[in-house]
Design a protein around this motif. Structure first.
Motif, PDB file in Angstrom:
ATOM      1  N   PHE A  13      60.664 -48.060 -42.183  1.00  0.00           N
ATOM      2  CA  PHE A  13      61.927 -47.655 -42.813  1.00  0.00           C
ATOM      3  C   PHE A  13      62.307 -46.260 -42.321  1.00  0.00           C
ATOM      4  CE2 PHE A  13      63.672 -45.203 -46.553  1.00  0.00           C
ATOM      5  CZ  PHE A  13      64.985 -45.639 -46.402  1.00  0.00           C
ATOM      6  N   VAL A  14      63.515 -46.131 -41.780  1.00  0.00           N
ATOM      7  CA  VAL A  14      64.015 -44.830 -41.348  1.00  0.00           C
ATOM      8  C   VAL A  14      65.047 -44.362 -42.375  1.00  0.00           C
ATOM      9  CG1 VAL A  14      65.133 -43.532 -39.504  1.00  0.00           C
ATOM     10  CG2 VAL A  14      63.634 -45.458 -38.939  1.00  0.00           C
ATOM     11  N   SER A  15      64.655 -43.370 -43.163  1.00  0.00           N
ATOM     12  CA  SER A  15      65.532 -42.803 -44.188  1.00  0.00           C
ATOM     13  C   SER A  15      66.582 -41.904 -43.537  1.00  0.00           C
ATOM     14  CB  SER A  15      64.700 -41.971 -45.164  1.00  0.00           C
ATOM     15  OG  SER A  15      64.202 -40.826 -44.482  1.00  0.00           O
ATOM     16  N   VAL A  16      67.536 -41.462 -44.318  1.00  0.00           N
ATOM     17  CA  VAL A  16      68.536 -40.511 -43.827  1.00  0.00           C
ATOM     18  C   VAL A  16      67.841 -39.238 -43.334  1.00  0.00           C
ATOM     19  CG1 VAL A  16      70.522 -39.104 -44.459  1.00  0.00           C
ATOM     20  CG2 VAL A  16      70.300 -41.429 -45.367  1.00  0.00           C
ATOM     21  N   GLU A  17      66.906 -38.745 -44.135  1.00  0.00           N
ATOM     22  CA  GLU A  17      66.175 -37.527 -43.770  1.00  0.00           C
ATOM     23  C   GLU A  17      65.450 -37.714 -42.430  1.00  0.00           C
ATOM     24  OE1 GLU A  17      66.526 -35.057 -46.100  1.00  0.00           O
ATOM     25  OE2 GLU A  17      65.573 -33.655 -44.708  1.00  0.00           O
ATOM     26  N   ASN A  18      64.787 -38.851 -42.277  1.00  0.00           N
ATOM     27  CA  ASN A  18      64.071 -39.106 -41.025  1.00  0.00           C
ATOM     28  C   ASN A  18      65.020 -39.353 -39.856  1.00  0.00           C
ATOM     29  OD1 ASN A  18      61.295 -38.716 -41.374  1.00  0.00           O
ATOM     30  ND2 ASN A  18      61.095 -40.651 -42.490  1.00  0.00           N
TER      31      ASN A  18
ATOM     32  N   GLU B 327      62.475 -44.524 -55.160  1.00  0.00           N
ATOM     33  CA  GLU B 327      63.843 -44.237 -54.722  1.00  0.00           C
ATOM     34  C   GLU B 327      63.851 -44.088 -53.200  1.00  0.00           C
ATOM     35  OE1 GLU B 327      66.426 -43.961 -56.787  1.00  0.00           O
ATOM     36  OE2 GLU B 327      65.860 -42.906 -58.622  1.00  0.00           O
ATOM     37  N   LEU B 328      64.731 -44.821 -52.541  1.00  0.00           N
ATOM     38  CA  LEU B 328      64.849 -44.708 -51.085  1.00  0.00           C
ATOM     39  C   LEU B 328      66.064 -43.868 -50.715  1.00  0.00           C
ATOM     40  CD1 LEU B 328      64.173 -48.225 -49.535  1.00  0.00           C
ATOM     41  CD2 LEU B 328      62.560 -46.374 -50.001  1.00  0.00           C
ATOM     42  N   ASP B 329      65.829 -42.935 -49.837  1.00  0.00           N
ATOM     43  CA  ASP B 329      66.869 -42.058 -49.288  1.00  0.00           C
ATOM     44  C   ASP B 329      67.555 -42.840 -48.158  1.00  0.00           C
ATOM     45  OD1 ASP B 329      68.122 -40.001 -47.828  1.00  0.00           O
ATOM     46  OD2 ASP B 329      66.209 -39.323 -46.973  1.00  0.00           O
ATOM     47  N   MET B 330      68.472 -43.723 -48.576  1.00  0.00           N
ATOM     48  CA  MET B 330      69.003 -44.729 -47.652  1.00  0.00           C
ATOM     49  C   MET B 330      70.457 -44.481 -47.285  1.00  0.00           C
ATOM     50  SD  MET B 330      68.149 -48.647 -48.516  1.00  0.00           S
ATOM     51  CE  MET B 330      69.412 -49.845 -48.188  1.00  0.00           C
ATOM     52  N   ILE B 331      71.134 -43.666 -48.102  1.00  0.00           N
ATOM     53  CA  ILE B 331      72.576 -43.475 -47.949  1.00  0.00           C
ATOM     54  C   ILE B 331      72.861 -42.008 -47.640  1.00  0.00           C
ATOM     55  CG2 ILE B 331      74.797 -43.633 -49.159  1.00  0.00           C
ATOM     56  CD1 ILE B 331      73.405 -46.319 -48.595  1.00  0.00           C
ATOM     57  N   ALA B 332      73.506 -41.768 -46.511  1.00  0.00           N
ATOM     58  CA  ALA B 332      73.873 -40.393 -46.156  1.00  0.00           C
ATOM     59  C   ALA B 332      74.884 -39.883 -47.171  1.00  0.00           C
ATOM     60  CB  ALA B 332      74.477 -40.359 -44.754  1.00  0.00           C
ATOM     61  N   ASP B 333      74.654 -38.690 -47.674  1.00  0.00           N
ATOM     62  CA  ASP B 333      75.495 -38.180 -48.761  1.00  0.00           C
ATOM     63  C   ASP B 333      75.813 -36.703 -48.546  1.00  0.00           C
ATOM     64  OD1 ASP B 333      76.725 -38.551 -51.369  1.00  0.00           O
ATOM     65  OD2 ASP B 333      75.171 -37.178 -52.070  1.00  0.00           O
ATOM     66  N   PRO B 334      76.700 -36.406 -47.597  1.00  0.00           N
ATOM     67  CA  PRO B 334      77.043 -35.004 -47.350  1.00  0.00           C
ATOM     68  C   PRO B 334      77.756 -34.371 -48.546  1.00  0.00           C
ATOM     69  CG  PRO B 334      78.351 -36.482 -45.933  1.00  0.00           C
ATOM     70  CD  PRO B 334      77.456 -37.345 -46.754  1.00  0.00           C
TER      71      PRO B 334
END
Lengths: 349, 349
Positions: A13-18, B327-334
């Motif tokens: 899984f590639v997160s936004v942070e990664n 919780e997955l950091d999946m959505i870019a949220d500027p």
């Protein structure tokens, strides 16, 4: 406690942070260049892809789409929404994530954020098309519409097409100022313009990327001189176009996939049989791209599933052996595949 | 370092491990009962759902499908594969995961494993249908096909329909023995049978759930007495059926969604205009279900996107306030939605 699942049960899984860390690790211009090459390579093998139409679920405020494709070995799909009103609520107009899977087993092999990746792949596909269509030696690009996609477009055209000047215009001067700030110190001459007319002056390439879901006329016929290449990004769904119809009539039009572009692209303004050229045929040399200095070439880009597929495959390759991903326990993997219930029971202990 | 993303950028994720923990926390029979109620409630509002056909990508060894639906407020889809040969390689025939999203913003709100959840929802939907169609006071069920789905079916019929006896048969006696072991001590009388004929003796409900992708005849006409309810699970794709055609001709046939079932279900053996009843119309009382003691009722189940939607919505409710998700950091949220590039740049620092 149950036996830990096999490696097949884990999906990278590639997160936004990664994704951000990955882009910075390789460098954004390098990632754009790799993406352009990956997309071009997949356009070479265009005919073997499964070209399912995207599956859209429309509501009064937006759309949610699934965009699947397959090359017979790997399957991919992107989830993407389009909600123009989101910006007013502090949310993204477009968010996306994507999945790759192994066709032979049906098991997923990658889950990745695609909001950033879509911005990158769109810019890379634009510049890749321009590499085949723009006038030779083009140095200056007008960038009309300075929203979330604009910096990516400018950097892709710098890295891939050798553009050294960008001429920015947006109806919102703050958007232009922000785009200029973001591009500062990256080796591009950035000119902030007060009109579309000013932006196109001397530009060999014109990129339009505005966001309203309505028939708009960002470029009028008199603004487009002979010999330019137009990269039209913003017209990408029914009812959303950016160019005056007369420009289309003067242009040689290149598209990704005609059945989709005739519904979603600038050419929805034309007769359904208006001649267009498929970009993959230019890339493979089957059909000529630009044939004269005075010709206006138009890439009527709407975004196609194969470009997302290319982007996800590149990401899967780039993360190998790095720390830019985590493993998700997403696939049930019993010791005995016929004994799903037994796996559940053993987890209790 | 960039500012942490807002809560909208995080998507709750239910892993296989957490799904198992969730099921054990609430108890499998309780989860099956809640699922049956959730699915029944969604069948009540059947007409308002967006019923897009599933989007299939076929290969020589299997299929990968996306099954989307929406009730206008929430959108959901399931990714699911079907690869019969996987079992021989120690892999699952079917793996699945699913997503829910907010229709108003297009943002995902849940990502969940669905291999286990699909087994549960299939069993719950079967028992829910039987609640409306099976003869009153049914106590004994024949379970023909004792693979990965069988224990879930038996427990669903116990919890939801009051079955107290299951009569197991599989062409593989080891499968039967494993199913019997898994069901031991759960309050069901379990009878291991040596033939389909023996299994159906005295059973008021017959469930067929075998896996081969070919026209098979698990039940022949003489095996089916009057008054029984048949729950046909295994016939669920073109070319895959389990019942002899003559049984279908003697039965009142109930289906989820006729356009899909006519292609994938047992009724692919019949004329395209053979009369069938939609289950939702029985549930809402618009059409009678079972009308006589001697009637053979047949639920020709192929699995429909709305059942997955119901299951995902229940999971989203059950995990609230628990630790059964991450919780997955999946959505870019500027911070500024128009400034995706700025978010990327700030991540560098």
């Amino acid at each position: 406690m149950s036996k830990p699942p096999s490696s097949r049960a884990y999906v990278p899984f590639v997160s936004v942070e990664n994704m951000m860390a990955l882009i910075h690790h390789f460098g954004i211009e390098q990632v754009l260049t790799l993406l352009a090459d990956e997309i071009e390579a997949d356009f070479w093998r265009w005919e073997l892809f499964d070209k399912t139409p995207r599956v859209a679920s429309h509501s009064s405020v937006g759309v949610i789409e699934l965009m699947p494709t397959s090359d017979g070995e790997t399957y991919g799909f992107k989830y993407v929404n389009g909600h123009p009103k989101n910006t007013r609520e502090g949310l993204q107009t477009v968010t996306a994530f994507g999945v790759l899977a192994d066709v032979d087993s049906g098991y997923p092999i990658l889950l990745s954020e695609m909001t950033l990746l879509t911005a990158l792949r769109t810019a890379a596909a634009s510049a890749m098309a321009a590499r085949h269509l723009a006038p030779k030696g083009a140095r200056s690009m007008a960038m009309i519409g300075n929203g979330a996609q604009s910096e990516f477009q400018c950097l892709a055209f710098k890295a891939i097409c050798g553009i050294d000047t960008v001429r920015l215009f947006d109806i919102d001067p703050e958007a232009t100022a922000r785009c200029a700030r973001n591009l500062a110190g990256r080796g591009l001459e950035v000119v902030q313009c007060r009109s579309g007319q000013e932006a196109v002056e001397g530009a060999e390439i014109i990129t339009t990327c505005t966001a309203d879901k309505q028939y708009a006329t960002i470029l009028t016929d008199n603004m487009v001189g002979s010999g330019v290449h137009i990269n039209a990004i913003g017209g990408d769904c029914p009812g959303k176009t950016e160019l005056h119809r007369d420009i289309l009539l003067r242009s040689s039009i290149f598209v990704e996939y005609p059945p989709q572009t005739r519904i979603e692209g600038e050419i929805q303004q034309l007769e359904p049989d208006h001649p267009v050229t498929e970009l993959w045929q230019v890339i493979t040399g089957q059909v000529a791209g630009r044939t004269s200095e005075r010709q206006i070439t138009l890439f009527d880009s709407v975004g196609f599933a194969i470009e997302d597929f290319s982007a996800l495959r590149l990401v899967l390759r780039l993360i190998e052996g790095t720390e830019f991903y985590t493993e998700l326990d997403m696939i049930a993997d019993p010791d005995d595949p016929r004994d799903l219930f037994g796996m559940l029971e053993r987890a209790k202990r």
